[in-house]
Design an enzyme around this catalytic site. Structure first.
Site, mmCIF file in Angstrom:
data_model
loop_
_atom_site.group_PDB
_atom_site.id
_atom_site.type_symbol
_atom_site.label_atom_id
_atom_site.label_comp_id
_atom_site.label_asym_id
_atom_site.label_seq_id
_atom_site.Cartn_x
_atom_site.Cartn_y
_atom_site.Cartn_z
ATOM 1 N N LEU A 220 0.840 -1.191 0.000
ATOM 2 C CA LEU A 220 0.000 0.000 0.000
ATOM 3 C C LEU A 220 0.879 1.247 0.000
ATOM 4 O O LEU A 220 1.714 1.421 0.889
ATOM 5 C CB LEU A 220 -0.931 0.009 1.212
ATOM 6 C CG LEU A 220 -2.249 -0.775 1.069
ATOM 7 C CD1 LEU A 220 -1.994 -2.249 0.773
ATOM 8 C CD2 LEU A 220 -3.102 -0.624 2.312
ATOM 9 N N ARG B 96 2.370 15.033 5.577
ATOM 10 C CA ARG B 96 3.240 15.451 6.683
ATOM 11 C C ARG B 96 4.710 15.526 6.267
ATOM 12 O O ARG B 96 5.513 16.167 6.949
ATOM 13 C CB ARG B 96 3.074 14.498 7.868
ATOM 14 C CG ARG B 96 1.733 14.643 8.590
ATOM 15 C CD ARG B 96 1.543 13.553 9.609
ATOM 16 N NE ARG B 96 2.621 13.494 10.582
ATOM 17 C CZ ARG B 96 2.831 12.464 11.404
ATOM 18 N NH1 ARG B 96 2.040 11.403 11.348
ATOM 19 N NH2 ARG B 96 3.832 12.495 12.258
ATOM 20 N N THR C 284 -7.938 1.592 3.807
ATOM 21 C CA THR C 284 -6.983 0.513 3.522
ATOM 22 C C THR C 284 -7.646 -0.705 2.873
ATOM 23 O O THR C 284 -7.041 -1.364 2.026
ATOM 24 C CB THR C 284 -6.277 0.096 4.812
ATOM 25 O OG1 THR C 284 -7.262 -0.174 5.831
ATOM 26 C CG2 THR C 284 -5.342 1.197 5.305
ATOM 27 N N GLY D 54 4.209 0.600 2.142
ATOM 28 C CA GLY D 54 5.420 1.199 1.589
ATOM 29 C C GLY D 54 6.165 2.094 2.541
ATOM 30 O O GLY D 54 7.369 2.314 2.379
ATOM 31 N N ASN E 221 -2.047 -3.277 16.216
ATOM 32 C CA ASN E 221 -2.096 -3.777 14.847
ATOM 33 C C ASN E 221 -1.077 -3.035 13.989
ATOM 34 O O ASN E 221 -1.137 -1.812 13.854
ATOM 35 C CB ASN E 221 -3.510 -3.586 14.290
ATOM 36 C CG ASN E 221 -3.599 -3.918 12.816
ATOM 37 O OD1 ASN E 221 -2.856 -4.749 12.308
ATOM 38 N ND2 ASN E 221 -4.519 -3.243 12.118
ATOM 39 N N ALA F 221 51.577 17.236 -5.411
ATOM 40 C CA ALA F 221 50.532 18.102 -4.879
ATOM 41 C C ALA F 221 50.050 19.098 -5.920
ATOM 42 O O ALA F 221 50.845 19.670 -6.668
ATOM 43 C CB ALA F 221 51.060 18.845 -3.650
ATOM 44 N N ASN G 37 40.181 16.951 -17.689
ATOM 45 C CA ASN G 37 39.517 15.914 -18.478
ATOM 46 C C ASN G 37 38.320 16.401 -19.275
ATOM 47 O O ASN G 37 37.800 15.676 -20.116
ATOM 48 C CB ASN G 37 39.078 14.767 -17.564
ATOM 49 C CG ASN G 37 38.146 15.224 -16.452
ATOM 50 O OD1 ASN G 37 38.278 16.314 -15.933
ATOM 51 N ND2 ASN G 37 37.204 14.373 -16.088
ATOM 52 N N TYR G 38 37.846 17.619 -19.033
ATOM 53 C CA TYR G 38 36.595 18.069 -19.640
ATOM 54 C C TYR G 38 36.841 19.320 -20.463
ATOM 55 O O TYR G 38 37.406 20.304 -19.968
ATOM 56 C CB TYR G 38 35.575 18.349 -18.526
ATOM 57 C CG TYR G 38 34.203 18.747 -19.002
ATOM 58 C CD1 TYR G 38 33.508 17.990 -19.943
ATOM 59 C CD2 TYR G 38 33.590 19.896 -18.504
ATOM 60 C CE1 TYR G 38 32.243 18.354 -20.365
ATOM 61 C CE2 TYR G 38 32.319 20.266 -18.916
ATOM 62 C CZ TYR G 38 31.649 19.497 -19.853
ATOM 63 O OH TYR G 38 30.393 19.862 -20.263
#
Length: 455
Positions: free
Chosen positions: A13, A20, A83, A106, A175, A369, A375-376
């Site tokens: 479900l 909320r 439900t 769920g 329950n 360092a 790379n782009y």
């Protein structure tokens, strides 16, 4: 197949609006440990090898369809009338199915596979209950529906909190909403459910009362861990669920031979894999997809995602490993080093202030360092290959695509745009100009101007 060759269907479900949460993201797709809560639940259910899976959707069903793909059928509940009405929407998806049906929620993501198996086993007990309910006894029963049961677990009556008397509310057995029912019974019982109650809704729990009035037994089993049936309805409850999950995962890691220097500051992802004799210092965060072998040290304030660390590796502090980062045996990444889609070869080192992206670094190489693999180019990513034992001097820029040969040396401060051969020295710097006395004359002139201006 789950019990005596009886096929299993899972009904989840997930039609609630989740108001909320105050979010545009569907409630059951909010992540815990980097994984949507719905996927936590489906992963546990998968261990029972269900033949069919149905997710009841309403608000945000397009998000659920995209997230689930072909893993589960979607049944739409519109409008939402309770439900019991929600489970009825699975009838078409379960047409022709003859077996057991496990009803889950769920937003209750941590139900254990062994608990699910226990529910199915109870459904097949000798007294053949029509419905099996999962009950729990929380520290504070609050406004949960109550399960009024005999000592042997047979249910006398189930009642929602709003419809319960004070005497019934005194019962501490609550329950969870989870049920197991044979498909041959489920929709017949649901067809008899009415909505004569304070909410005007069709309650799923009423199938228990209807079966009981018809002279059929229904049973409750009680989880020994109330947390596994805790629902998540708000950001606060989501944070609490994350904290519970992390607490258990940290305990498991330490039990399996991992040292956590400050456990409460380490955050794991749902699929983090750790070897033995791994040491993790404070404030380390694991995103999804990280595998760590034995004898690895992860220093403080490091962040890892989609990375593989072989044995003997050390990283950090303040290291960032992004998806596709692979550190081979004995390699090392130091402080403020970032890697993405890059392989650091066996025994290679990148100790300080370096970015390695779309790169392959050979065994024993040393990355100085401030080195950057460029790379782009604004449109495409390009690859940098650094040979074994190569030495890259500090503050170098390697403009991809480029290959640095084995045993080659790139001098500090170089911007390398062409391949470097094996054993070669590459020095790419502007010529240094020396002008004796120029700085002294500059300072004298500027001081004089300042005096004139201030004067």
């Amino acid at each position: 197949m789950t019990f005596a060759s009886s096929p299993l269907a899972i009904v989840v479900l997930a039609a609630g609006k989740g108001t909320r949460m105050k979010s545009d993201l569907h409630k059951v797709l909010h992540p815990i440990a980097g994984r949507p809560m719905l996927d936590h639940l489906l992963a546990s259910a998968r261990e029972l090898a269900p033949e069919r899976q149905v997710v009841i959707a309403g608000h945000g069903r397009e998000q659920l369809e995209k997230a689930l793909g072909t893993r589960a059928a979607i049944a739409v509940q519109e409008p939402q009338l309770g439900t019991g009405h929600a489970v009825q929407q699975a009838q078409a998806a379960l047409a022709g199915f003859d077996g057991d049906v496990l009803i889950l929620y769920g937003d209750v993501p941590f139900v254990r596979p062994e608990t699910m198996r226990a529910m199915i086993a109870r459904l097949h007990a000798e007294d053949a209950p029509a419905v099996v309910v999962l009950g729990f006894e929380p520290a504070e029963p609050l406004q949960y529906g109550r399960v009024l049961a005999h000592d042997d677990g047979r249910i006398a009556m189930m009642v929602e909190y709003k419809d319960a008397t004070e005497e019934q509310r005194a019962c501490r057995l609550c329950n969870s909403g989870l049920m197991a029912v044979k498909s041959a019974d489920l929709f017949d019982l649901l067809a008899k459910v009415g909505n004569e109650n304070s909410q005007g809704e069709y309650y799923l729990v009423d199938i228990v009362n209807i079966a009981t009035l018809e002279g059929r037994a229904c049973a409750v089993i009680v989880t020994d861990d109330p947390d596994e049936v805790g629902g998540i309805n708000s950001r606060g409850e989501l944070a609490e669920a994350e904290a519970r999950w992390q607490h258990r995962r940290r305990a498991l890691a330490m039990a399996e031979g991992v040292t956590l220097v400050a456990p409460e500051t380490v955050y794991f992802a749902w699929d983090t894999q750790l070897g033995r004799d791994v040491t993790i210092e404070p404030n380390v965060v694991f995103g999804p997809g990280v595998t760590v072998a034995d004898d690895v040290t992860i220093h403080a304030f490091s962040h890892l995602e989609g990375a593989t660390l072989e044995s003997g590796v050390a990283i950090g502090p303040f290291a960032r490993l992004r998806p596709g980062a692979v550190l081979k045996r004995g390699s090392k990444v130091g402080n403020f080093v970032e890697m993405k889609q890059a392989v650091l070869g066996e025994g290679a080192k990148a100790n300080h202030l370096t970015y390695l992206g779309n790169a392959e670094i050979g065994a024993g190489a040393n990355i100085g360092a401030g080195t950057i693999t460029c790379n782009y180019d604004g449109y495409f990513k390009h690859r940098t290959v650094i040979g074994e034992r190569a030495f890259i001097g500090s503050n170098s820029a390697l403009v991809a695509p480029v290959r640095i040969g084995a045993d080659a040396i790139v001098a500090a401060g170089s911007a390398v745009t062409r391949d470097v051969a094996d054993g070669e020295l590459r020095l790419v710097r502007g010529e240094q100009l020396v002008k004796p006395g120029w700085a002294d004359r500059f300072h004298d002139a500027m001081k004089k101007k300042k005096v004139e201006k201030d004067g």
